[in-house]
Write a protein that holds these residues in place. Structure first.
Motif, PDB file in Angstrom:
ATOM      1  N   VAL A 400       2.396  -2.685  17.382  1.00  0.00           N
ATOM      2  CA  VAL A 400       2.495  -3.788  18.624  1.00  0.00           C
ATOM      3  C   VAL A 400       1.580  -4.648  18.756  1.00  0.00           C
ATOM      4  O   VAL A 400      -0.053  -4.107  18.155  1.00  0.00           O
ATOM      5  CB  VAL A 400       1.678  -3.582  20.432  1.00  0.00           C
ATOM      6  CG1 VAL A 400       2.367  -4.715  21.346  1.00  0.00           C
ATOM      7  CG2 VAL A 400       3.807  -2.667  20.529  1.00  0.00           C
ATOM      8  N   ILE A 401       1.292  -5.768  17.896  1.00  0.00           N
ATOM      9  CA  ILE A 401       0.582  -6.656  17.804  1.00  0.00           C
ATOM     10  C   ILE A 401       0.560  -8.079  19.471  1.00  0.00           C
ATOM     11  O   ILE A 401       1.338  -8.624  19.179  1.00  0.00           O
ATOM     12  CB  ILE A 401       0.210  -7.313  16.669  1.00  0.00           C
ATOM     13  CG1 ILE A 401      -0.229  -6.321  16.020  1.00  0.00           C
ATOM     14  CG2 ILE A 401      -1.153  -8.506  17.176  1.00  0.00           C
ATOM     15  CD1 ILE A 401      -0.198  -7.281  14.008  1.00  0.00           C
ATOM     16  N   GLU A 402      -0.410  -8.266  20.056  1.00  0.00           N
ATOM     17  CA  GLU A 402      -0.567  -8.999  21.346  1.00  0.00           C
ATOM     18  C   GLU A 402      -1.226 -10.196  21.196  1.00  0.00           C
ATOM     19  O   GLU A 402      -2.752 -10.276  21.220  1.00  0.00           O
ATOM     20  CB  GLU A 402      -0.904  -8.219  22.451  1.00  0.00           C
ATOM     21  CG  GLU A 402       0.981  -7.410  22.430  1.00  0.00           C
ATOM     22  CD  GLU A 402      -0.021  -6.887  24.333  1.00  0.00           C
ATOM     23  OE1 GLU A 402       1.767  -6.325  25.166  1.00  0.00           O
ATOM     24  OE2 GLU A 402      -0.581  -6.608  24.839  1.00  0.00           O
ATOM     25  N   VAL A 403      -1.611 -11.340  21.817  1.00  0.00           N
ATOM     26  CA  VAL A 403      -2.498 -11.706  21.511  1.00  0.00           C
ATOM     27  C   VAL A 403      -2.137 -12.824  22.912  1.00  0.00           C
ATOM     28  O   VAL A 403      -1.650 -13.299  23.583  1.00  0.00           O
ATOM     29  CB  VAL A 403      -2.152 -13.656  21.042  1.00  0.00           C
ATOM     30  CG1 VAL A 403      -3.593 -14.941  21.016  1.00  0.00           C
ATOM     31  CG2 VAL A 403      -2.521 -13.511  19.249  1.00  0.00           C
ATOM     32  N   GLU A 404      -3.952 -12.342  23.900  1.00  0.00           N
ATOM     33  CA  GLU A 404      -3.395 -13.087  25.047  1.00  0.00           C
ATOM     34  C   GLU A 404      -3.971 -14.046  26.001  1.00  0.00           C
ATOM     35  O   GLU A 404      -5.663 -13.740  25.420  1.00  0.00           O
ATOM     36  CB  GLU A 404      -2.588 -11.879  26.499  1.00  0.00           C
ATOM     37  CG  GLU A 404      -3.507 -12.228  28.047  1.00  0.00           C
ATOM     38  CD  GLU A 404      -3.132 -10.512  28.182  1.00  0.00           C
ATOM     39  OE1 GLU A 404      -3.415 -10.815  30.186  1.00  0.00           O
ATOM     40  OE2 GLU A 404      -3.590  -9.412  28.372  1.00  0.00           O
ATOM     41  N   ASP A 405      -3.651 -15.365  26.641  1.00  0.00           N
ATOM     42  CA  ASP A 405      -5.160 -15.962  27.201  1.00  0.00           C
ATOM     43  C   ASP A 405      -4.625 -16.082  28.545  1.00  0.00           C
ATOM     44  O   ASP A 405      -3.800 -15.849  28.750  1.00  0.00           O
ATOM     45  CB  ASP A 405      -4.910 -17.515  26.241  1.00  0.00           C
ATOM     46  CG  ASP A 405      -3.821 -17.890  26.607  1.00  0.00           C
ATOM     47  OD1 ASP A 405      -3.600 -18.270  27.615  1.00  0.00           O
ATOM     48  OD2 ASP A 405      -3.291 -18.089  25.766  1.00  0.00           O
ATOM     49  N   ASN A 406      -5.814 -16.572  29.507  1.00  0.00           N
ATOM     50  CA  ASN A 406      -5.736 -16.373  30.656  1.00  0.00           C
ATOM     51  C   ASN A 406      -5.017 -18.205  31.315  1.00  0.00           C
ATOM     52  O   ASN A 406      -6.201 -18.828  32.055  1.00  0.00           O
ATOM     53  CB  ASN A 406      -7.330 -15.964  31.172  1.00  0.00           C
ATOM     54  CG  ASN A 406      -8.265 -16.380  31.327  1.00  0.00           C
ATOM     55  OD1 ASN A 406      -8.447 -17.538  30.539  1.00  0.00           O
ATOM     56  ND2 ASN A 406      -8.891 -16.195  31.742  1.00  0.00           N
TER      57      ASN A 406
END
Length: 486
Positions: A400-406
């Motif tokens: 799993v590769i994730e890119v998360e921003d707020n």
């Protein structure tokens, strides 16, 4: 439609000729072998019959030779002798000798036995020999006679020619093989007709493909064979799959060219308009402002061209090699850190030390760069962007590769459109709506999935799931299956 043979390569046999060769040649070989075996068996039976007849005859003849004192009395009527010798082509010859080998009565030219040791008295033996250049069977019997003080030995031999038996065996084999030859010829005709009829669907398939030669690739309709064997239906199905893949490729190419023309038309028109205005400007400040707009438009056009080339690369053939995905994510994060600092965004990484994958490293780098660019572009100053790379905790065998921003995130009705080409949720300048479409194409080529989800209270999470390289052979097999189903 006849396909010419490749240059420098001799044309092979046709399928029809190969089938006829493999079906008819064994019949001919079996016919010849059967004839030879039948001839040998017929001779064997003839020899057994002759041997039995000779054994009885030699016993009868030996009884006609009676010892008298130290001499012999041969009671062999002339009529019996005439009967034995009446057929010149099938004569029965005999010889009485005493001691063995010393002529007494009959025919002098009698072939000797092949053994050297004398047989026991009263035992009949039969052997093969040649007499006057013809094959014969000879029966031999030796008996003792004379007084006890002067014992003597008598040999009786009878020979019968095998000429007639050979002729009968040949005639028998010919009478047997002729009907088999006629039956085999009829069977060959039926086989030829059956193969011709069975290969007729292939001729129809060949004609159907030939009719499509002059058509455009996008107009190729599926092949329909209503009456054909299962194997031909399978072949037609495989050809239809190939045609469908070609049509999809052609549609993608046309759509790409159409989208490229549409998307490049607007910035190029803006560039032309700004340069025309700049050419008419006399005020240096206004001219500088026009040139800045031209520069910004050129940057957008260059970015659009780069994105479209990246999208085209995702649809080309790629080669796979093992690499560490966690190291790749950390590397891309380090390269993007200066830009994130300049935009006032906190960019970080968390996850496993190593994450083995099998794929195209450059393409996955391109996907990560696009995800980070999107996050940095739309999250806004003061936001936090986090990259993660680790093995899936819920689905073994997946990375799993994730890119998360707020950042502000997307509305629920917008999430369904994020992977559409040239779709944009924001009018913030700098984007062209191809970043997530490129990411989706790259992930699909690697046999994985990509999805977006909202982050509470606000923000966006992009999650990529790829098959982990736990075993290269196993991963390659699963990847081939995933790509074949696309």
């Amino acid at each position: 439609m006849t396909t010419p043979p490749a240059a420098g390569r001799a044309p092979g046999l046709s399928l029809k000729r190969l089938l006829l060769l493999w079906l008819l040649l064994p019949q001919v070989l079996l016919w010849l072998v059967g004839g030879a075996l039948a001839y040998r068996i017929a001779l064997s039976y003839a020899e057994n019959t002759i041997d039995q007849s000779l054994t009885q005859t030699v016993l009868s003849l030996s009884r006609q030779v009676k010892p008298m004192g130290s001499g012999l009395l041969v009671d062999f009527p002339r009529a019996a002798q005439d009967i034995l010798e009446q057929d010149p082509s099938d004569r029965v010859r005999y010889m009485v000798s005493s001691p063995p080998g010393q002529f007494v009565l009959g025919n002098r030219s009698m072939p000797p036995p092949p053994w050297t040791d004398p047989p026991p008295a009263g035992e009949t033996r039969v052997y093969s020999a040649e007499l006057d250049g013809q094959p014969v069977r000879v029966a031999l019997l030796e008996v003792n006679y004379g007084e006890a003080g002067a014992p003597q030995r008598l040999r009786v031999q009878i020979a019968k020619s095998m000429t007639v038996q050979h002729r009968i065996a040949r005639e028998l084999v010919a009478d047997m093989l002729l009907p088999l030859l006629l039956t085999g010829s009829l069977l060959g005709v039926l086989i030829t007709a059956g193969i011709t009829r069975g290969l007729r669907p292939l001729k129809k398939l060949e004609a159907s493909l030939g009719d499509r030669t002059g058509r455009t690739l996008s107009a190729l309709a599926p092949i329909e064979l209503t009456e054909a064997p299962l194997e031909v239906h399978s072949l037609a199905g495989a050809v239809n799959q190939l045609l469908a893949a070609v049509q999809r490729s052609v549609r993608q190419e046309k759509r790409f060219l159409s989208d490229a023309a549409h998307q490049l038309r607007t910035p190029l028109a803006g560039l032309i308009g700004q340069t025309e205005l700049a050419l008419r400007e006399t005020d240096p400040a206004a001219l500088r402002e026009r040139l800045q707009k031209v520069h910004a438009g050129a940057l957008r056009s260059a970015h659009l061209v780069h994105q479209m080339l990246s999208l085209a690369r995702t649809e080309a053939d790629i080669s796979f090699a093992p690499f560490d995905a966690a190291a790749l994510v950390r590397e891309v994060a380090r390269e993007s850190t200066p830009r994130a600092i300049a935009q006032g965004i906190d960019l970080g990484f968390e996850g496993a030390e190593t994450l083995p994958l099998l794929g195209e490293k450059l393409l996955l780098r391109e996907a990560l760069i696009n995800l980070i660019d999107n996050a940095l572009h739309y999250a806004g100053r003061g936001a936090t962007v986090t990259l993660r790379a680790d093995a899936s905790r819920t689905e073994p065998g997946l990375a799993v590769i994730e890119v998360e921003d707020n950042g502000p995130g997307l509305a629920a009705d917008e999430l369904a459109h994020v992977f559409e080409r040239f779709w944009r949720a924001s009018e913030v300048p700098g984007g062209c709506g191809l970043g997530l479409a490129i990411v989706e194409g790259i992930v699909q080529r690697h046999g994985g999935t990509v999805a977006v989800a909202p982050v509470v209270p606000h923000g966006l999470l992009v999650r990529i799931q790829l098959p982990a390289a736990t075993g290269p052979a196993d991963f390659g097999q699963r990847l081939s299956g995933d790509l074949a189903s696309m």
